[in-house]
Design a protein around this motif. Structure first.
Motif, PDB file in Angstrom:
ATOM      1  N   LYS A  30       0.717  -1.158  -0.023  1.00  8.62           N
ATOM      2  CA  LYS A  30      -0.034   0.230  -0.264  1.00  8.62           C
ATOM      3  C   LYS A  30       0.837   1.294   0.094  1.00  8.62           C
ATOM      4  CE  LYS A  30      -4.033  -1.858   2.394  1.00  8.62           C
ATOM      5  NZ  LYS A  30      -4.908  -1.794   3.499  1.00  8.62           N
ATOM      6  N   GLY A  32       3.810   1.490  -1.304  1.00  9.62           N
ATOM      7  CA  GLY A  32       4.379   1.676  -2.653  1.00  9.62           C
ATOM      8  C   GLY A  32       3.521   2.128  -3.600  1.00  9.62           C
ATOM      9  N   VAL A  33       2.299   1.796  -3.384  1.00  9.59           N
ATOM     10  CA  VAL A  33       1.251   2.065  -4.317  1.00  9.59           C
ATOM     11  C   VAL A  33       1.055   3.724  -4.056  1.00  9.59           C
ATOM     12  CG1 VAL A  33      -1.108   2.106  -5.019  1.00  9.59           C
ATOM     13  CG2 VAL A  33       0.041  -0.008  -4.827  1.00  9.59           C
ATOM     14  N   GLU A  35       3.246   5.842  -2.946  1.00  9.76           N
ATOM     15  CA  GLU A  35       4.400   6.644  -3.461  1.00  9.76           C
ATOM     16  C   GLU A  35       4.316   6.447  -4.893  1.00  9.76           C
ATOM     17  OE1 GLU A  35       8.898   5.557  -2.722  1.00  9.76           O
ATOM     18  OE2 GLU A  35       7.949   5.217  -0.854  1.00  9.76           O
ATOM     19  N   LEU A  36       3.900   5.547  -5.681  1.00  7.89           N
ATOM     20  CA  LEU A  36       3.996   5.642  -7.042  1.00  7.89           C
ATOM     21  C   LEU A  36       2.802   6.745  -7.460  1.00  7.89           C
ATOM     22  CD1 LEU A  36       4.199   1.748  -7.840  1.00  7.89           C
ATOM     23  CD2 LEU A  36       6.121   3.637  -8.426  1.00  7.89           C
ATOM     24  N   LYS A  37       1.740   6.515  -6.608  1.00  6.92           N
ATOM     25  CA  LYS A  37       0.438   7.572  -7.218  1.00  6.92           C
ATOM     26  C   LYS A  37       1.086   8.873  -7.139  1.00  6.92           C
ATOM     27  CE  LYS A  37      -4.051   8.844  -5.852  1.00  6.92           C
ATOM     28  NZ  LYS A  37      -5.111   8.498  -4.938  1.00  6.92           N
ATOM     29  N   GLU A  39       4.192   9.889  -7.334  1.00  7.71           N
ATOM     30  CA  GLU A  39       5.008  10.222  -8.199  1.00  7.71           C
ATOM     31  C   GLU A  39       4.606  10.596  -9.542  1.00  7.71           C
ATOM     32  OE1 GLU A  39       8.845   7.860 -10.205  1.00  7.71           O
ATOM     33  OE2 GLU A  39       8.405   7.432  -8.148  1.00  7.71           O
ATOM     34  N   ALA A  40       3.455   9.488  -9.848  1.00  7.81           N
ATOM     35  CA  ALA A  40       2.705   9.733 -11.054  1.00  7.81           C
ATOM     36  C   ALA A  40       1.809  10.929 -11.214  1.00  7.81           C
ATOM     37  CB  ALA A  40       1.888   8.691 -11.303  1.00  7.81           C
ATOM     38  N   GLU A  42       2.890  13.574  -9.702  1.00  5.35           N
ATOM     39  CA  GLU A  42       3.843  14.866  -9.971  1.00  5.35           C
ATOM     40  C   GLU A  42       4.307  14.768 -11.241  1.00  5.35           C
ATOM     41  OE1 GLU A  42       8.422  15.339  -8.599  1.00  5.35           O
ATOM     42  OE2 GLU A  42       7.126  14.566  -7.018  1.00  5.35           O
ATOM     43  N   LYS A  43       4.521  13.763 -11.858  1.00  4.46           N
ATOM     44  CA  LYS A  43       4.998  13.889 -13.196  1.00  4.46           C
ATOM     45  C   LYS A  43       3.906  14.275 -14.117  1.00  4.46           C
ATOM     46  CE  LYS A  43       8.669  10.479 -13.021  1.00  4.46           C
ATOM     47  NZ  LYS A  43       9.435   9.107 -13.574  1.00  4.46           N
ATOM     48  N   SER A  44       2.872  13.716 -13.884  1.00  2.00           N
ATOM     49  CA  SER A  44       1.537  14.227 -14.957  1.00  2.00           C
ATOM     50  C   SER A  44       1.362  15.518 -14.863  1.00  2.00           C
ATOM     51  CB  SER A  44       0.298  13.374 -14.607  1.00  2.00           C
ATOM     52  OG  SER A  44      -0.229  13.841 -13.023  1.00  2.00           O
TER      53      SER A  44
END
Length: 169
Positions: A30, A32-33, A35-37, A39-40, A42-44
């Motif tokens: 959870k 990790g998800v 964190e990935l969310k 990051e995504a 931020e990048k988007s």
């Protein structure tokens, strides 16, 4: 029949340990998800900002090119208006210079027609010189409103002549 006794303390410890490990793994997944969310997102957001900036830049470039094209079209229209006026004056002068020959060969009646045509050409050339492009556009719109059939016939005739002039041989 032999009954299995899964409720022994050793089995219970293994189940508790497995549940604990599974819960830890689930919590890590959870995290990790999440964190990935983040990051995504931020990048988007970064991509969205860059795309917006590029879109604004392209809009600005298009507006600048549009203004340049408009200025060039206005310049060309003014040049064409001047050349048309000059051509009308030159044709009028040519007719005026040859009126005596028309009088001699065809008669005074046709010479008067030629003088009248030359005078009309000069008058219209002067009128063309005096008017701005906006005034000419307004005059054209008014003419089309008053005589749409004639305007269509003139446009068709002009189109036919231009097609004949520019067709490939």
């Amino acid at each position: 029949m032999v009954k299995s006794t899964d409720s022994t303390p050793a089995t219970t410890d293994h189940k508790a340990e497995a549940k604990s490990r599974f819960s830890k793994a689930l919590d890590e997944a959870k995290a990790g998800v999440a964190e990935l969310k983040a990051e995504a997102l931020e990048k988007s957001g970064s991509y969205k900002d860059r795309a917006g900036e590029k879109g604004d830049q392209l809009k600005g470039d298009a507006a600048a090119y549009g203004e340049q094209a408009k200025a060039k079209a206005y310049e060309l229209a003014n040049d064409t208006k001047s050349k048309t006026s000059e051509g009308m004056v030159a044709l009028s002068k040519l007719i005026t210079d040859n009126v005596a020959t028309v009088d001699e060969k065809l008669g005074v009646k046709y010479g008067d027609y030629a003088r009248s045509a030359a005078g009309s050409l000069e008058k219209n050339a002067a009128s063309l010189d005096e008017k701005s492009l906006e005034q000419l556009g307004d005059d054209a719109r008014e003419y089309v409103r008053k005589s749409p059939g004639t305007a269509i016939a003139i446009a068709a005739g002009a189109g036919f002549l231009l097609a004949r002039l520019f067709r490939r041989r």
